[in-house]
Design a protein around this motif. Sequence first.
Motif, PDB file in Angstrom:
ATOM      1  N   VAL A 120      -3.494  -0.039 -10.871  1.00  0.00           N
ATOM      2  CA  VAL A 120      -3.558   0.936 -11.949  1.00  0.00           C
ATOM      3  C   VAL A 120      -3.989   0.197 -13.204  1.00  0.00           C
ATOM      4  CG1 VAL A 120      -1.106   0.675 -12.536  1.00  0.00           C
ATOM      5  CG2 VAL A 120      -2.327   2.756 -13.175  1.00  0.00           C
TER       6      VAL A 120
ATOM      7  N   SER B 174       1.178   3.661  -2.981  1.00  0.00           N
ATOM      8  CA  SER B 174       0.085   4.526  -3.428  1.00  0.00           C
ATOM      9  C   SER B 174       0.452   6.003  -3.377  1.00  0.00           C
ATOM     10  CB  SER B 174      -1.173   4.265  -2.596  1.00  0.00           C
ATOM     11  OG  SER B 174      -0.964   4.628  -1.247  1.00  0.00           O
TER      12      SER B 174
ATOM     13  N   ASN C 116      -4.768  -0.703  -4.615  1.00  0.00           N
ATOM     14  CA  ASN C 116      -3.360  -0.663  -5.058  1.00  0.00           C
ATOM     15  C   ASN C 116      -3.218  -1.099  -6.509  1.00  0.00           C
ATOM     16  OD1 ASN C 116      -2.687   0.073  -2.478  1.00  0.00           O
ATOM     17  ND2 ASN C 116      -1.985  -1.953  -1.874  1.00  0.00           N
TER      18      ASN C 116
ATOM     19  N   ARG D  41      -6.494   4.732 -11.682  1.00  0.00           N
ATOM     20  CA  ARG D  41      -5.944   3.994 -10.543  1.00  0.00           C
ATOM     21  C   ARG D  41      -6.970   3.919  -9.433  1.00  0.00           C
ATOM     22  NH1 ARG D  41      -0.719   7.005  -8.425  1.00  0.00           N
ATOM     23  NH2 ARG D  41      -0.836   5.423  -6.768  1.00  0.00           N
ATOM     24  N   ASP D  42      -6.808   2.888  -8.608  1.00  0.00           N
ATOM     25  CA  ASP D  42      -7.657   2.689  -7.441  1.00  0.00           C
ATOM     26  C   ASP D  42      -6.724   2.433  -6.264  1.00  0.00           C
ATOM     27  OD1 ASP D  42      -9.319   1.801  -5.396  1.00  0.00           O
ATOM     28  OD2 ASP D  42     -10.588   0.620  -6.718  1.00  0.00           O
ATOM     29  N   ASN D  43      -6.471   3.452  -5.464  1.00  0.00           N
ATOM     30  CA  ASN D  43      -5.511   3.313  -4.367  1.00  0.00           C
ATOM     31  C   ASN D  43      -6.004   2.366  -3.277  1.00  0.00           C
ATOM     32  OD1 ASN D  43      -3.609   4.965  -5.558  1.00  0.00           O
ATOM     33  ND2 ASN D  43      -4.243   6.793  -4.440  1.00  0.00           N
TER      34      ASN D  43
ATOM     35  N   TRP E 153      -0.458  10.439  -7.812  1.00  0.00           N
ATOM     36  CA  TRP E 153      -0.789   9.521  -6.729  1.00  0.00           C
ATOM     37  C   TRP E 153      -2.232   9.630  -6.275  1.00  0.00           C
ATOM     38  CZ3 TRP E 153      -1.723  10.485  -1.361  1.00  0.00           C
ATOM     39  CH2 TRP E 153      -1.656  11.836  -0.985  1.00  0.00           C
ATOM     40  N   ARG E 154      -2.862  10.781  -6.446  1.00  0.00           N
ATOM     41  CA  ARG E 154      -4.283  10.891  -6.116  1.00  0.00           C
ATOM     42  C   ARG E 154      -5.164  10.771  -7.355  1.00  0.00           C
ATOM     43  NH1 ARG E 154      -4.914  15.662  -1.516  1.00  0.00           N
ATOM     44  NH2 ARG E 154      -4.052  14.446   0.227  1.00  0.00           N
TER      45      ARG E 154
ATOM     46  N   ARG F  19       0.825  -1.211   0.000  1.00  0.00           N
ATOM     47  CA  ARG F  19       0.000   0.000   0.000  1.00  0.00           C
ATOM     48  C   ARG F  19       0.862   1.264   0.000  1.00  0.00           C
ATOM     49  NH1 ARG F  19      -5.192   0.863   0.751  1.00  0.00           N
ATOM     50  NH2 ARG F  19      -5.540  -1.321   1.243  1.00  0.00           N
TER      51      ARG F  19
END
Length: 122
Positions: free
Chosen positions: A79, A30, A77, A72-74, A53-54, A27
């Motif tokens: 992309v 991210s 984790n 992306r979906d943090n 990153w956001r 994580r």
Amino acid sequence: QAQLVESGGGLVQAGGSLRLSCAASERSLSVFSMGWFRQAPGKEREFVAGISWRGAYTNYEESVKGRFTISRDNAKNTVLLQMNSLRFEDTANYYCAVGLGLSSVHPTIVSWGQGTRVTVSS
């Protein structure tokens, strides 16, 4: 070193679509930009797309603008790279990357994925 695992490559006809996915094992990654590079036979690895990153900022190599979309979906984790209207010249090994300044001349890469092959038949 953190691991990046790509999936989604394959063989597709020109004009078709593929979606590449990259999952990060940690994580902590991210906080970095994530992106995709590609390397065709006999050519150097080149930047394809990147996302901050956001997820607020994205940028693309000129030839894929309007055809590829990075997201992306943090929380997961991951992309993604949605590739539409694929062309023969998009054929390459595609690599996920995490780092800083991905589109710059000298990006700082924290981790590379192992690569996934995309083949576009004409």
